[in-house]
Scaffold this motif. Sequence first.
Motif, mmCIF file in Angstrom:
data_model
loop_
_atom_site.group_PDB
_atom_site.id
_atom_site.type_symbol
_atom_site.label_atom_id
_atom_site.label_comp_id
_atom_site.label_asym_id
_atom_site.label_seq_id
_atom_site.Cartn_x
_atom_site.Cartn_y
_atom_site.Cartn_z
ATOM 1 N N GLY A 62 -73.440 -60.842 48.102
ATOM 2 C CA GLY A 62 -72.657 -61.507 47.071
ATOM 3 C C GLY A 62 -72.079 -60.472 46.134
ATOM 4 O O GLY A 62 -72.270 -59.261 46.320
ATOM 5 N N VAL A 63 -71.364 -60.935 45.104
ATOM 6 C CA VAL A 63 -70.737 -60.023 44.153
ATOM 7 C C VAL A 63 -71.054 -60.475 42.730
ATOM 8 O O VAL A 63 -71.533 -61.592 42.502
ATOM 9 C CB VAL A 63 -69.206 -59.948 44.359
ATOM 10 C CG1 VAL A 63 -68.874 -59.437 45.760
ATOM 11 C CG2 VAL A 63 -68.536 -61.299 44.112
ATOM 12 N N MET A 64 -70.794 -59.594 41.779
ATOM 13 C CA MET A 64 -70.999 -59.918 40.372
ATOM 14 C C MET A 64 -69.696 -59.700 39.611
ATOM 15 O O MET A 64 -69.007 -58.692 39.822
ATOM 16 C CB MET A 64 -72.114 -59.056 39.763
ATOM 17 C CG MET A 64 -72.389 -59.365 38.295
ATOM 18 S SD MET A 64 -73.964 -58.660 37.716
ATOM 19 C CE MET A 64 -73.632 -56.901 37.854
ATOM 20 N N ILE A 65 -69.394 -60.653 38.720
ATOM 21 C CA ILE A 65 -68.128 -60.609 37.982
ATOM 22 C C ILE A 65 -68.404 -60.761 36.492
ATOM 23 O O ILE A 65 -68.971 -61.767 36.055
ATOM 24 C CB ILE A 65 -67.173 -61.722 38.455
ATOM 25 C CG1 ILE A 65 -66.927 -61.632 39.960
ATOM 26 C CG2 ILE A 65 -65.861 -61.654 37.683
ATOM 27 C CD1 ILE A 65 -66.137 -62.809 40.527
ATOM 28 N N VAL B 106 -67.170 -74.855 40.020
ATOM 29 C CA VAL B 106 -66.975 -73.656 40.839
ATOM 30 C C VAL B 106 -68.245 -73.444 41.678
ATOM 31 O O VAL B 106 -69.162 -72.743 41.265
ATOM 32 C CB VAL B 106 -66.688 -72.420 39.965
ATOM 33 C CG1 VAL B 106 -66.373 -71.214 40.839
ATOM 34 C CG2 VAL B 106 -65.537 -72.692 38.997
ATOM 35 N N PRO B 107 -68.309 -74.035 42.854
ATOM 36 C CA PRO B 107 -69.563 -74.029 43.630
ATOM 37 C C PRO B 107 -70.015 -72.660 44.107
ATOM 38 O O PRO B 107 -71.188 -72.490 44.424
ATOM 39 C CB PRO B 107 -69.240 -74.946 44.821
ATOM 40 C CG PRO B 107 -67.749 -75.012 44.884
ATOM 41 C CD PRO B 107 -67.260 -74.870 43.485
ATOM 42 N N SER B 108 -69.127 -71.683 44.152
ATOM 43 C CA SER B 108 -69.546 -70.358 44.619
ATOM 44 C C SER B 108 -70.266 -69.558 43.535
ATOM 45 O O SER B 108 -70.785 -68.468 43.813
ATOM 46 C CB SER B 108 -68.342 -69.559 45.145
ATOM 47 O OG SER B 108 -67.318 -69.491 44.178
ATOM 48 N N CYS B 109 -70.333 -70.082 42.311
ATOM 49 C CA CYS B 109 -71.152 -69.460 41.269
ATOM 50 C C CYS B 109 -72.593 -69.883 41.506
ATOM 51 O O CYS B 109 -72.951 -71.041 41.314
ATOM 52 C CB CYS B 109 -70.690 -69.892 39.871
ATOM 53 S SG CYS B 109 -71.712 -69.231 38.539
ATOM 54 N N VAL B 110 -73.433 -68.936 41.935
ATOM 55 C CA VAL B 110 -74.806 -69.280 42.312
ATOM 56 C C VAL B 110 -75.852 -68.677 41.382
ATOM 57 O O VAL B 110 -77.034 -68.990 41.482
ATOM 58 C CB VAL B 110 -75.106 -68.862 43.766
ATOM 59 C CG1 VAL B 110 -74.176 -69.573 44.733
ATOM 60 C CG2 VAL B 110 -75.020 -67.348 43.937
ATOM 61 N N CYS B 111 -75.417 -67.789 40.472
ATOM 62 C CA CYS B 111 -76.384 -67.092 39.626
ATOM 63 C C CYS B 111 -75.748 -66.708 38.301
ATOM 64 O O CYS B 111 -74.567 -66.337 38.254
ATOM 65 C CB CYS B 111 -76.896 -65.844 40.353
ATOM 66 S SG CYS B 111 -78.072 -64.841 39.422
ATOM 67 N N LEU B 112 -76.528 -66.809 37.246
ATOM 68 C CA LEU B 112 -76.128 -66.327 35.923
ATOM 69 C C LEU B 112 -76.922 -65.074 35.616
ATOM 70 O O LEU B 112 -78.159 -65.084 35.636
ATOM 71 C CB LEU B 112 -76.407 -67.387 34.857
ATOM 72 C CG LEU B 112 -76.229 -66.929 33.400
ATOM 73 C CD1 LEU B 112 -74.757 -66.683 33.090
ATOM 74 C CD2 LEU B 112 -76.823 -67.960 32.435
ATOM 75 N N LYS B 113 -76.218 -63.969 35.344
ATOM 76 C CA LYS B 113 -76.913 -62.795 34.823
ATOM 77 C C LYS B 113 -76.888 -62.918 33.309
ATOM 78 O O LYS B 113 -75.867 -62.702 32.667
ATOM 79 C CB LYS B 113 -76.278 -61.485 35.274
ATOM 80 C CG LYS B 113 -77.158 -60.307 34.833
ATOM 81 C CD LYS B 113 -76.561 -58.957 35.141
ATOM 82 C CE LYS B 113 -77.562 -57.885 34.674
ATOM 83 N NZ LYS B 113 -76.966 -56.537 34.666
ATOM 84 N N THR C 124 -64.272 -57.024 46.937
ATOM 85 C CA THR C 124 -65.126 -58.046 47.536
ATOM 86 C C THR C 124 -65.059 -57.998 49.053
ATOM 87 O O THR C 124 -66.091 -58.050 49.737
ATOM 88 C CB THR C 124 -64.722 -59.440 47.037
ATOM 89 O OG1 THR C 124 -64.877 -59.494 45.612
ATOM 90 C CG2 THR C 124 -65.571 -60.526 47.674
ATOM 91 N N ASP C 125 -63.852 -57.912 49.597
ATOM 92 C CA ASP C 125 -63.691 -57.846 51.048
ATOM 93 C C ASP C 125 -64.409 -56.617 51.610
ATOM 94 O O ASP C 125 -65.047 -56.692 52.677
ATOM 95 C CB ASP C 125 -62.210 -57.795 51.421
ATOM 96 C CG ASP C 125 -61.502 -59.122 51.172
ATOM 97 O OD1 ASP C 125 -62.201 -60.143 50.962
ATOM 98 O OD2 ASP C 125 -60.253 -59.141 51.178
ATOM 99 N N GLY D 89 -62.551 -66.215 47.701
ATOM 100 C CA GLY D 89 -62.910 -67.182 48.731
ATOM 101 C C GLY D 89 -64.282 -67.781 48.492
ATOM 102 O O GLY D 89 -64.662 -68.080 47.364
ATOM 103 N N ASP D 90 -65.050 -67.939 49.561
ATOM 104 C CA ASP D 90 -66.350 -68.595 49.437
ATOM 105 C C ASP D 90 -67.486 -67.613 49.152
ATOM 106 O O ASP D 90 -68.660 -67.951 49.271
ATOM 107 C CB ASP D 90 -66.668 -69.398 50.697
ATOM 108 C CG ASP D 90 -66.790 -68.518 51.947
ATOM 109 O OD1 ASP D 90 -66.501 -67.302 51.855
ATOM 110 O OD2 ASP D 90 -67.169 -69.046 52.996
#
Length: 307
Positions: free
Chosen positions: A105-108, A161-168, A95-96, A132-133
């Motif tokens: 952003g990233v995907m997990i 978890v506010p940093s979750c902004v999208c659902l794939k 991520t860093d 982090g954010d």
Amino acid sequence: MSRLTEEARGVYVIAATPFHEDGALDLESTDRMIDTYLETGATGLTVLGMMGEAPKLSMKESRDFVARVLSRVDGRVPVVVGVSSPGFAQMRELTDMAMGEGAGGVMIAPPGSLRSDDQIFTYYAQAAEAIGDTPFVLQDFPLVTGVQIPVSVIMRIVREVPSCVCLKHEDWPGLEKITALRKEGALERRISILCGNGGVFLPEEMARGADGAMTGFAFPEMMRDVVAATEAGNMERAHDLFDAYLPMIRYEQQPGLGLAVRKYVLKKRGILESAALRKPGAGLSEAAKAEVDRLLARQDKRLKELT
């Protein structure tokens, strides 16, 4: 840098990772691929996903590939980088690296060891703490991960978890899940829902309330046009367009063969120099290539009939 937000919509193309025949990264084809995606209307890109052969890359190769993509995109659209990994130390490092290069952003995806609802929630809460954010995409793909994420758990993650902004969204069958999440009051805040599975259910997913696609079908213009027709309220047009591509979507959807089909088509389109997959991984047989060629010819015929 273009940052991923809850407003993400349209087409986030899952990018393949181009290789030369000897297995080395092909950065020149990477440039052509990114240019093609942007020219065909991608509103975002996703790299190092499950179809991007990410586990076959070294950390240096991952960094080089991400840097090349981000340099070519030059902030025009958000770029999401897959950072799924067995442990949080590696996830944080990935991520860093990605965010430092300018990713949006990233995907997990969840590890296959998760079983209970509490385990799934705790994993994502801890993952968010580790990165982090950084805004992230929750990848819900039980056919591959083996992890079933109920609507109630997604609701809890969105709430806490506010940093979750999208659902794939890649559950299958999963249309009812979209309906449940889009029901008024189901989510305390609206997040983006972008759908995968090669686009095989895209018209229905859009009608259920999805915001677009996040997948790597070899013709991103199909996704662009289906999403646009749906948003314009022209579902007949959306289905007509989708139906023209459906035989190829179906063929590309074959487990274990789909990426080879996708890369072969991208090579035929002049985007990739080689259709090579990095080992372990094999290309198409001559019989399979002939089948794809026939599907492409019939697809062209159907598209001409629609214009």
